[in-house]
Design a protein around this motif. Structure first.
Motif, PDB file in Angstrom:
ATOM      1  N   ASN A 355     -29.582  -6.421  -2.071  1.00  9.51           N
ATOM      2  CA  ASN A 355     -29.897  -5.398  -3.072  1.00  9.51           C
ATOM      3  C   ASN A 355     -31.011  -4.469  -2.628  1.00  9.51           C
ATOM      4  O   ASN A 355     -31.216  -3.412  -3.215  1.00  9.51           O
ATOM      5  CB  ASN A 355     -30.276  -6.068  -4.401  1.00  9.51           C
ATOM      6  CG  ASN A 355     -31.437  -7.039  -4.255  1.00  9.51           C
ATOM      7  OD1 ASN A 355     -32.108  -7.068  -3.220  1.00  9.51           O
ATOM      8  ND2 ASN A 355     -31.657  -7.850  -5.283  1.00  9.51           N
ATOM      9  N   GLY A 356     -31.736  -4.835  -1.572  1.00 11.75           N
ATOM     10  CA  GLY A 356     -32.797  -3.965  -1.064  1.00 11.75           C
ATOM     11  C   GLY A 356     -33.994  -3.862  -1.959  1.00 11.75           C
ATOM     12  O   GLY A 356     -34.787  -2.929  -1.834  1.00 11.75           O
ATOM     13  N   HIS A 357     -34.180  -4.804  -2.879  1.00  5.11           N
ATOM     14  CA  HIS A 357     -35.281  -4.756  -3.822  1.00  5.11           C
ATOM     15  C   HIS A 357     -36.383  -5.745  -3.483  1.00  5.11           C
ATOM     16  O   HIS A 357     -37.196  -6.075  -4.345  1.00  5.11           O
ATOM     17  CB  HIS A 357     -34.779  -5.019  -5.246  1.00  5.11           C
ATOM     18  CG  HIS A 357     -33.954  -3.905  -5.793  1.00  5.11           C
ATOM     19  ND1 HIS A 357     -33.178  -4.025  -6.926  1.00  5.11           N
ATOM     20  CD2 HIS A 357     -33.765  -2.631  -5.353  1.00  5.11           C
ATOM     21  CE1 HIS A 357     -32.543  -2.883  -7.162  1.00  5.11           C
ATOM     22  NE2 HIS A 357     -32.893  -2.021  -6.219  1.00  5.11           N
ATOM     23  N   ASN A 358     -36.435  -6.225  -2.260  1.00  3.48           N
ATOM     24  CA  ASN A 358     -37.559  -7.053  -1.842  1.00  3.48           C
ATOM     25  C   ASN A 358     -37.718  -6.945  -0.340  1.00  3.48           C
ATOM     26  O   ASN A 358     -36.790  -6.563   0.376  1.00  3.48           O
ATOM     27  CB  ASN A 358     -37.382  -8.520  -2.280  1.00  3.48           C
ATOM     28  CG  ASN A 358     -36.054  -9.080  -1.837  1.00  3.48           C
ATOM     29  OD1 ASN A 358     -35.382  -8.522  -0.979  1.00  3.48           O
ATOM     30  ND2 ASN A 358     -35.660 -10.200  -2.422  1.00  3.48           N
ATOM     31  N   GLY A 359     -38.904  -7.263   0.100  1.00  2.00           N
ATOM     32  CA  GLY A 359     -39.209  -7.173   1.522  1.00  2.00           C
ATOM     33  C   GLY A 359     -40.705  -7.206   1.732  1.00  2.00           C
ATOM     34  O   GLY A 359     -41.485  -7.595   0.847  1.00  2.00           O
ATOM     35  N   GLN A 360     -41.114  -6.803   2.939  1.00  4.49           N
ATOM     36  CA  GLN A 360     -42.529  -6.814   3.292  1.00  4.49           C
ATOM     37  C   GLN A 360     -43.003  -5.376   3.556  1.00  4.49           C
ATOM     38  O   GLN A 360     -42.331  -4.620   4.258  1.00  4.49           O
ATOM     39  CB  GLN A 360     -42.788  -7.653   4.552  1.00  4.49           C
ATOM     40  CG  GLN A 360     -42.639  -9.143   4.340  1.00  4.49           C
ATOM     41  CD  GLN A 360     -41.200  -9.593   4.393  1.00  4.49           C
ATOM     42  OE1 GLN A 360     -40.420  -9.059   5.172  1.00  4.49           O
ATOM     43  NE2 GLN A 360     -40.832 -10.551   3.557  1.00  4.49           N
ATOM     44  N   LEU A 361     -44.157  -5.056   2.987  1.00  4.68           N
ATOM     45  CA  LEU A 361     -44.796  -3.768   3.205  1.00  4.68           C
ATOM     46  C   LEU A 361     -45.995  -3.998   4.130  1.00  4.68           C
ATOM     47  O   LEU A 361     -46.924  -4.736   3.780  1.00  4.68           O
ATOM     48  CB  LEU A 361     -45.247  -3.156   1.883  1.00  4.68           C
ATOM     49  CG  LEU A 361     -45.961  -1.792   1.974  1.00  4.68           C
ATOM     50  CD1 LEU A 361     -45.029  -0.745   2.554  1.00  4.68           C
ATOM     51  CD2 LEU A 361     -46.483  -1.362   0.606  1.00  4.68           C
ATOM     52  N   PHE A 362     -45.963  -3.370   5.291  1.00  7.25           N
ATOM     53  CA  PHE A 362     -47.040  -3.490   6.265  1.00  7.25           C
ATOM     54  C   PHE A 362     -48.025  -2.348   6.036  1.00  7.25           C
ATOM     55  O   PHE A 362     -47.637  -1.169   6.049  1.00  7.25           O
ATOM     56  CB  PHE A 362     -46.484  -3.435   7.688  1.00  7.25           C
ATOM     57  CG  PHE A 362     -45.618  -4.618   8.039  1.00  7.25           C
ATOM     58  CD1 PHE A 362     -46.141  -5.686   8.753  1.00  7.25           C
ATOM     59  CD2 PHE A 362     -44.283  -4.668   7.657  1.00  7.25           C
ATOM     60  CE1 PHE A 362     -45.350  -6.774   9.085  1.00  7.25           C
ATOM     61  CE2 PHE A 362     -43.489  -5.741   7.983  1.00  7.25           C
ATOM     62  CZ  PHE A 362     -44.024  -6.800   8.695  1.00  7.25           C
ATOM     63  N   VAL A 363     -49.282  -2.718   5.857  1.00  6.06           N
ATOM     64  CA  VAL A 363     -50.315  -1.753   5.489  1.00  6.06           C
ATOM     65  C   VAL A 363     -51.481  -1.902   6.459  1.00  6.06           C
ATOM     66  O   VAL A 363     -51.975  -3.017   6.693  1.00  6.06           O
ATOM     67  CB  VAL A 363     -50.815  -1.966   4.044  1.00  6.06           C
ATOM     68  CG1 VAL A 363     -51.835  -0.901   3.672  1.00  6.06           C
ATOM     69  CG2 VAL A 363     -49.647  -1.971   3.073  1.00  6.06           C
ATOM     70  N   TYR A 364     -51.908  -0.774   7.013  1.00  5.93           N
ATOM     71  CA  TYR A 364     -53.153  -0.749   7.771  1.00  5.93           C
ATOM     72  C   TYR A 364     -54.096   0.201   7.064  1.00  5.93           C
ATOM     73  O   TYR A 364     -53.854   1.408   6.982  1.00  5.93           O
ATOM     74  CB  TYR A 364     -52.930  -0.294   9.208  1.00  5.93           C
ATOM     75  CG  TYR A 364     -54.203  -0.217  10.008  1.00  5.93           C
ATOM     76  CD1 TYR A 364     -54.884  -1.372  10.384  1.00  5.93           C
ATOM     77  CD2 TYR A 364     -54.742   1.002  10.378  1.00  5.93           C
ATOM     78  CE1 TYR A 364     -56.054  -1.307  11.108  1.00  5.93           C
ATOM     79  CE2 TYR A 364     -55.914   1.083  11.108  1.00  5.93           C
ATOM     80  CZ  TYR A 364     -56.565  -0.076  11.465  1.00  5.93           C
ATOM     81  OH  TYR A 364     -57.741  -0.014  12.173  1.00  5.93           O
ATOM     82  N   GLY A 365     -55.195  -0.333   6.571  1.00  5.05           N
ATOM     83  CA  GLY A 365     -56.140   0.434   5.779  1.00  5.05           C
ATOM     84  C   GLY A 365     -56.128  -0.033   4.344  1.00  5.05           C
ATOM     85  O   GLY A 365     -55.476  -1.010   3.971  1.00  5.05           O
TER      86      GLY A 365
END
Length: 1148
Positions: A355-365
């Motif tokens: 469904n594309g409604h979950n995953g990992q968000l990679f954040v720098y800062g």
């Protein structure tokens, strides 16, 4: 014509006279005589066979490792290639199977944008001076460049096409096209000014707002472009309709009932309650990325450290949800402090769910200022709308160095339809680390503390730092050697063994791009011609096959023998030499040990000789594959400075740091002799030359017994020894006696670099024995004078101890051997007039203005012709041996963008043909100086970076029509996806890259971008979230051939027709039936016209005429379309019947 030639000749004579006068004045300034001599000065013109500038062309042939100045990365997931841009104008391209390449741009400027034209063989780089470079991956050169006038602030490529968007600091969005056939990049008429966006959206935009982001919306057929401005304005633009679809983040809008999610260091499943707040949306954007595969959610990072998730869906988004309207934005906060770092990087990695409604968000800062530098990974999940988003996990990943960039690699899972992700992180200085699926699982399981998972470092083909390289040698295997054929077979078996026996815990490099030379339709090289050997500080030795530009590891040797303890065997390697005749390898270390290896071992060689000062111990060994250690010599507790094989490998000469020299017999594994100090000051031995020239025997045989200086066997080669204090000694190899010794410049503290014996008859014509010697100043100008006075003889003149040699050259005997002495500040060329005598009265000398650190001799037509000098500044000079004048100049900076580092000269090695191996930090390179020699068979032996088989297969898969895709699978990936998976495992993300490339129709985009922007009259509602798509029948060209895009539009039209009439009528409308009052700015933007009343009336009349003509055209074309539709339906029915029984391979 005759008069013209006469005039030219007179002009040339005048120039020559002026030049001679200038030379006389220059000699007068230096205190030289102005009177012309009767004897002509030595001629410095290069005779036939000498080295010329046209013979030289310094260039890089092999490069491995990641530059320390790496700063930005780009990925081609289909070709499985990684590109790394640097701060000094280089681009490193890495694939699989040791395939690497280095591109060097003309300017030493950083790259601020880098992106592949995926699967097309081109790489786009934009430098800080706004120069757009298009690199041809296949041919490894610059296809074209374009200098942009304004400052480029945003850049993106429409994948699957040659089109790209560019945003600048003036708020303009331009469209460029890369024409692969013409190898050029052109600007298209279509552009989107900020004023046009403001007019279409009925909003106000400040002047000179920079465009900070341009992204194509996924699954929009390439028709929708997201434009982000510096002040926080986000616009979704429809390029086919030329109108604004959606507006987000404008300062006139206010964020109400904002959803704020504070993410603590230890992640919780709980979310904070809604807060009622009203804040003006005037926030500076610093990063953005799509958070869903369908382009419905956008993540935006801001300079103040906030992350906002925007609802970008154009479907009905205002629904009843718990008695209130749903939100269009959710705020994420990495830290709760007021002073936070800007969110510099955002990357989204969808999970395995469909469904594309979950995953990992990679954040720098986004963290607090002063906190530890980490890469934050947020696990997000939402069921339907973004108002229900939850953070179910957080990991702060510690970095090995400061962050530079990152890319996510799509990898195929063994389970069909399931995909995982790999992460490559680039940190300073030039470090690549890979986090595979196992690392990801371990990362996400650590919820309470910062992640401590160790990533896999980039597997360097030539390790230079871990372990640290200390010395290297470039050896050659001649084809006429008896063991060359057997050695090639052994090398092939060794490489196969290493490839199939990966050490435990070793992570395989995830990229597989490029085509190795063995897969090319070329005549393969069956013989091993060249090997590269490196010694390391941990005592190990590695060997590579360097026959082709793609080096491959052969052996890893740990000095010593199993079950036998040798003190000092693990000391750092300090010297290496290779004998191509016997295929023997000699290795010396800092503890004074010398290890002798046979690369081809026979059944009889099963013993090991351990030779010391007092004994020669023999031990039996178990026969093993690979190089066999046959002897270990341990005589002096002094560092080995240099090694040299002589007498076709039967003798091994060893120079120690204490100044002594030992000679070993490699056939009997015994010590022939150890000399006393070669220098009175016990200076380290830095260079050894075993004379194997035929002229040496001629010199010895042509002299009397007294002139031979006590040589017992004139046919035995002499050994020339150079110590660091510029002392030269000549050793009789038959008994070890020092038969000649002389110190050059005693008391002047000259530091010697190297010693070379030059065999050349050309030098005789340059230096006549009856004339004065020549001394060259720094600028290379010849000077006359007695150079012999500059060489002060030491206590032991270079004559025999038993009888002095004649100081005059024998009648009729001209020297054909020369001694080339290289010091840090001086180069001297001295004739060798006998087997034991160097005539210092007839010499050339060059005083160097920069300190020299390394030299080597070049050959041309198998004759010594040039001298290569590398200075401590990184400059490179190539001088002709005929006159020691500079023929060509270059530098490590201009060739490789390297700065010279300490001890770099210890790891430099070369060949006679002009190939030089160098190491600098984590980088390894071969540079070729010759313009004609091509030992590496370039370009035929180069690996191909662009795999045309993969490109053709993917291109065929993405160009299938919907009916063909139904025959082969739901999206056309069923057949070709399997083919590509079989060719390269783990390089294509079927969920995104295939669908994205196949959805963008170049033909449709060509028609749009070939015309300037024309705004539509309809104005979208800034608060509504769906625009009514205006279908203009004038834009339909029914005479054009049917393209793939027509099928896509037909599918979209069918979905439109399946909707109910009432749903389509009220689609996008609010439940509030009251009319929305328009603002003053909207009314002015919509109805305000410039000019007087007469011009307005004239404009209205013209529009009425145009409308009447348009209605007539619509009426005519309606009839034509009706007739054409009937014909098309008939043709489609017939085509479907024909395609039912055809196989997939018959469709192309």
């Amino acid at each position: 014509m005759f008069a013209k030639r006469l005039l030219q000749k007179a002009a040339q004579q005048l120039q020559q006279q002026q030049l001679q006068q200038q030379q006389r004045r220059r000699r007068s300034n230096h205190g030289e005589e102005e009177e012309e001599r009767e004897t002509p000065a030595p001629q410095l013109n290069v005779p036939l066979g000498g080295l010329k500038s046209m013979d030289l062309d310094p260039h890089v042939t092999v490069h491995y490792g990641v530059p320390s100045t790496a700063s930005i990365m780009a990925l081609d997931p289909i070709q499985s290639l990684l590109a790394i841009g640097t701060l000094d104008g280089r681009i490193k391209v890495i694939g699989g199977d040791n395939i690497e390449a280095l591109f060097v741009s003309a300017k030493q400027l950083p790259f601020k944008h880098l992106e592949f034209l995926q699967n097309q063989g081109f790489l786009i780089g934009i430098s800080t001076d706004n120069n757009i470079q298009v690199w041809d991956i296949k041919y490894r050169d610059v296809a074209c460049t374009l200098q942009w006038e304004s400052n480029i602030t945003a850049f993106s490529v429409i994948q699957g096409t040659g089109y790209m968007y560019i945003g600048d600091d003036n708020g303009m969005v331009f469209v460029l096209k890369c024409d692969a056939g013409q190898r050029e990049i052109v600007q298209l008429p279509y552009l989107i000014p900020a004023d046009s966006v403001a007019e279409a959206a009925a909003i106000s935009v400040p002047h000179h707002q920079s465009v900070v982001g341009v992204l194509t919306q996924p699954r929009s057929l390439g028709n929708r472009l997201l434009i982000a401005y510096e002040n926080g304005l986000i616009v979704l633009w429809d390029i086919s309709a030329n109108q604004v679809v959606l507006v987000r983040g404008h300062k006139d809008l206010q964020l109400k009932e904002e959803r704020v999610i504070t993410l603590p260091k230890v992640a919780r499943n709980e979310l904070s309650e809604d807060i009622s707040d009203s804040e003006p949306m005037d926030k500076e954007i610093s990063s953005l990325c799509w958070l869903s595969a369908d382009g419905s959610v956008l993540a935006v990072g801001y300079v103040d450290g906030d992350i906002l998730l925007w609802n970008m869906s154009t479907a009905v988004s205002r629904k009843q949800h718990g008695g209130k309207e749903s939100n269009d934005v959710v705020k994420l906060q990495i830290a709760s402090g007021d002073r936070r770092l800007p969110v510099i990087v955002l990357h989204w990695s969808p999970s395995r769910s469909q469904n594309g409604h979950n995953g990992q968000l990679f954040v720098y800062g986004g963290d607090e200022i002063g906190s530890e530098e980490v890469l934050t990974i947020l696990s997000l999940n939402w069921a339907s709308g973004i108002e229900e988003v939850k953070c179910i996990g957080r990991v702060d990943l510690r970095l090995n160095g400061s962050y530079a960039d990152m890319v996510l690699l799509p990898t195929s899972s063994p389970i069909g339809g399931v995909h995982t992700r790999s992460l490559i992180v680039l940190t300073n200085p030039g470090q690549l680390h890979v986090y595979d699926e196992g690392c990801f699982s371990a990362l996400m399981s650590q919820q309470d503390t910062k992640a401590t998972v160790s990533p896999s470092p980039y597997p360097m083909v030539i390790p230079t730092v871990e372990p640290q390289m200390t010395v290297s040698h470039l050896g050659f295997v001649h084809a006429d050697v008896a063991f060359s054929g057997d050695f090639s077979k052994i090398v092939a078996a060794a490489k196969h063994h290493l490839k199939n026996n990966v050490p435990t815990g070793h992570t395989k490099w995830p990229l597989t791009g490029g085509v190795p030379p063995s897969r090319l339709h070329l005549s393969e090289v069956n013989q091993v011609e060249r090997i590269y050997i490196a010694g390391y500080r941990d005592g190990s030795v590695r060997m590579w096959d360097a026959t082709c530009p793609t080096l491959s590891l052969i052996y890893v040797l740990d000095l010593g023998v199993i079950d036998i303890t040798i003190p000092g065997a693990n000391a750092a390697v300090s010297a290496i030499d290779f004998c191509s005749t016997t295929l023997s390898l000699a290795v010396g270390n800092e503890c004074g040990l010398v290890f002798l290896y046979k690369l081809i071992s026979s059944s009889e060689e099963t013993t090991l000789h351990i030779v010391t000062e007092t004994e020669n111990k023999v031990q039996n060994l178990v026969q093993e594959d690979g190089p066999q250690c046959i002897a270990i010599f341990s005589l002096l507790n002094s560092r080995i400075g240099t090694l040299k094989f002589g007498n076709s490998g039967t003798k091994l000469v060893v120079g120690f740091e204490c100044g002594q020299v030992a000679v070993f017999d490699t056939s009997t594994m015994s010590v022939l002799y150890v000399t006393d100090m070669a220098s009175d000051s016990s200076s380290p031995v830095i260079s050894l030359v075993v004379s194997s020239f035929a002229e040496c025997s001629k010199l010895a045989n042509g002299l009397s017994e007294s002139e031979c200086g006590g040589l017992r066997n004139p046919e035995e080669p002499s050994i020339f020894i150079l110590t660091k204090n510029a002392h030269v000694a000549i050793l009789d190899s038959s008994n070890g006696d020092i038969i000649g010794s002389q110190s050059f410049h005693p008391g002047n503290n000259h530091t010697a670099i190297s010693l070379h014996i030059i065999e050349s008859s050309h030098l005789v014509s340059e230096v006549s024995l009856d004339s004065h010697p020549v001394n060259l100043s720094e600028d290379g100008e010849a000077k006359e004078g007695n150079a012999g006075s500059k060489f002060d003889q030491g206590s032991n003149p270079l004559t025999s101890e038993s009888a002095a040699c004649s100081q005059t050259t024998p009648l009729g005997l001209e020297p054909k051997l020369f001694v080339l002495l290289c010091c840090e500040d001086m180069i001297s060329l001295l004739p060798l007039t006998s087997a034991t005598k160097i005539d210092n009265k007839f010499t050339r000398q060059v005083n160097l203005i920069k300190p020299c650190c390394w030299t080597t001799v070049l050959k041309k037509d198998e004759k010594d012709s040039g001298l290569v000098i590398v200075y401590q500044t990184g400059d490179i000079e190539i001088r002709s041996l005929l006159n020691l004048e500079v023929v060509a100049e270059s530098s490590l900076m201009s060739i490789l963008r390297w700065n010279f580092k300490t001890n770099m000269d210890k790891m430099m090695s070369s060949s006679d043909s002009g190939n030089i191996a160098l190491v600098n930090g984590c980088e390894f390179a071969f540079i070729s100086l010759s313009a004609h020699e091509n030992d590496l068979r370039i370009p035929d032996s180069l690996p191909c970076l662009h795999d045309e088989v993969i490109a053709a297969a993917v291109g065929a898969s993405t160009n299938l029509s919907p009916d063909q895709k139904k025959l082969q699978g739901t999206d056309g990936r069923g057949t070709f996806g399997g083919i590509i998976k079989g060719l390269k495992v783990g390089e294509v993300d079927d969920n995104s890259y295939f669908s994205e490339m196949g959805s963008n129709d170049p033909a449709l985009l060509e028609g749009i971008f070939s015309e300037p922007l024309t705004l539509k009259t309809s104005t979208p509602n800034p608060t509504a979230h769906d625009d009514v798509i205006e279908l203009n029948i004038d834009d339909i060209e029914i005479d054009e051939p049917v393209t793939v895009s027509s099928s896509s539009h037909q599918t979209k039209h069918d979905e439109w027709e399946r909707k109910g009439e009432r749903e389509r009528l009220f689609e996008g409308a609010s439940i509030d039936t009251n009319p929305r009052p328009r603002t003053r700015e909207e009314i002015i933007a919509k109805y305000r016209k410039t000019g007087d009343a007469s011009s307005a009336a004239s404009q209205a009349r013209d529009k009425l005429v145009q409308r009447q003509e348009k209605l007539e055209r619509i009426s005519r074309r309606t009839e034509e379309l009706q007739s054409g539709a009937e014909d098309f339906a008939s043709m489609a029915s017939e085509l479907a019947k024909r395609m039912e029984n055809r196989k997939w391979w018959n469709m192309f």
